[in-house]
Each structure stands twice: as C-alpha cells, then as structure tokens.
Design a protein around this motif. Structure first.
Motif, PDB file in Angstrom:
ATOM      1  N   ALA A 187       0.565  -1.259   0.060  1.00  0.00           N
ATOM      2  CA  ALA A 187      -0.185   0.000  -0.107  1.00  0.00           C
ATOM      3  C   ALA A 187       0.773   1.283  -0.068  1.00  0.00           C
ATOM      4  O   ALA A 187       0.338   2.272  -0.663  1.00  0.00           O
ATOM      5  N   ALA A 188       1.996   1.350   0.788  1.00  0.00           N
ATOM      6  CA  ALA A 188       2.919   2.414   0.678  1.00  0.00           C
ATOM      7  C   ALA A 188       3.343   2.683  -0.689  1.00  0.00           C
ATOM      8  O   ALA A 188       3.716   3.702  -1.146  1.00  0.00           O
TER       9      ALA A 188
ATOM     10  N   THR B   6       0.942   4.138  -2.980  1.00  0.00           N
ATOM     11  CA  THR B   6       0.719   5.435  -2.554  1.00  0.00           C
ATOM     12  C   THR B   6       1.821   6.492  -3.060  1.00  0.00           C
ATOM     13  O   THR B   6       1.760   7.498  -3.652  1.00  0.00           O
TER      14      THR B   6
ATOM     15  N   THR C 130       1.668   6.778  -6.796  1.00  0.00           N
ATOM     16  CA  THR C 130       0.607   7.602  -7.258  1.00  0.00           C
ATOM     17  C   THR C 130       1.061   9.184  -7.132  1.00  0.00           C
ATOM     18  O   THR C 130       0.901  10.002  -7.870  1.00  0.00           O
ATOM     19  N   LEU C 131       1.675   9.278  -5.656  1.00  0.00           N
ATOM     20  CA  LEU C 131       2.435  10.641  -5.745  1.00  0.00           C
ATOM     21  C   LEU C 131       3.467  11.313  -6.680  1.00  0.00           C
ATOM     22  O   LEU C 131       3.425  12.446  -6.957  1.00  0.00           O
TER      23      LEU C 131
END
Length: 77
Positions: free
Chosen positions: A53-54, A57, A60-61
């Motif tokens: 998940a990290a 994320t 995506t950033l």
C-alpha cells in the motif's frame, strides 16, 4: 563538500528515477508476501500488504508530481 545538481530534485529525471526505485522496491515486497504465504505467517503477510500500500501511494504521488511538472510523455496522457 559534495557538489549538488541545481534543480535536480524537482526535475522530470529525478521523478522518473524515484518511480523506478520505488517500483524496484515492489520486488522485495512480492518476495516477502510469497515467503509469508509459504510459511503461513500472518504477521509477515500483513506487513507485506502495508508495504505494498505504501508503494502504491508513493507511485501515485510521483505520478501526480510528473503531471504537475507538465510532462509531455505519451504514457501519461
């Protein structure tokens, strides 16, 4: 004193490099998840899921940062 490249931190090349290194980190997460499933280790499996998940994320950033930089890459649309 080390010489730093001016503006490299906010450049497209640096963002692409960050995307590559983050995606490369996904390999270790996949290995960790496989070992956890093989050993039936729930705690390691949860750790791998949180790490995945990290990574998602972070990617995506970084994608958003590329869009902000105004990249004309065909893959980004």
């Amino acid at each position: 004193m080390p010489i730093k490249a001016k503006g490299f931190k906010n450049s497209k090349a640096a963002t692409y490099l960050s995307i590559g290194s983050t995606a490369f980190g996904a390999i270790s997460v996949v290995k960790q998840a496989r070992m956890a499933r093989k050993d039936n280790d729930t705690l390691r499996l949860v750790d791998a899921a949180v790490s995945a998940a990290a990574i998602v994320t972070g990617l995506t950033l970084l994608y958003r940062e590329l869009k902000k930089l105004g990249d004309d890459d065909v893959l980004l649309g």
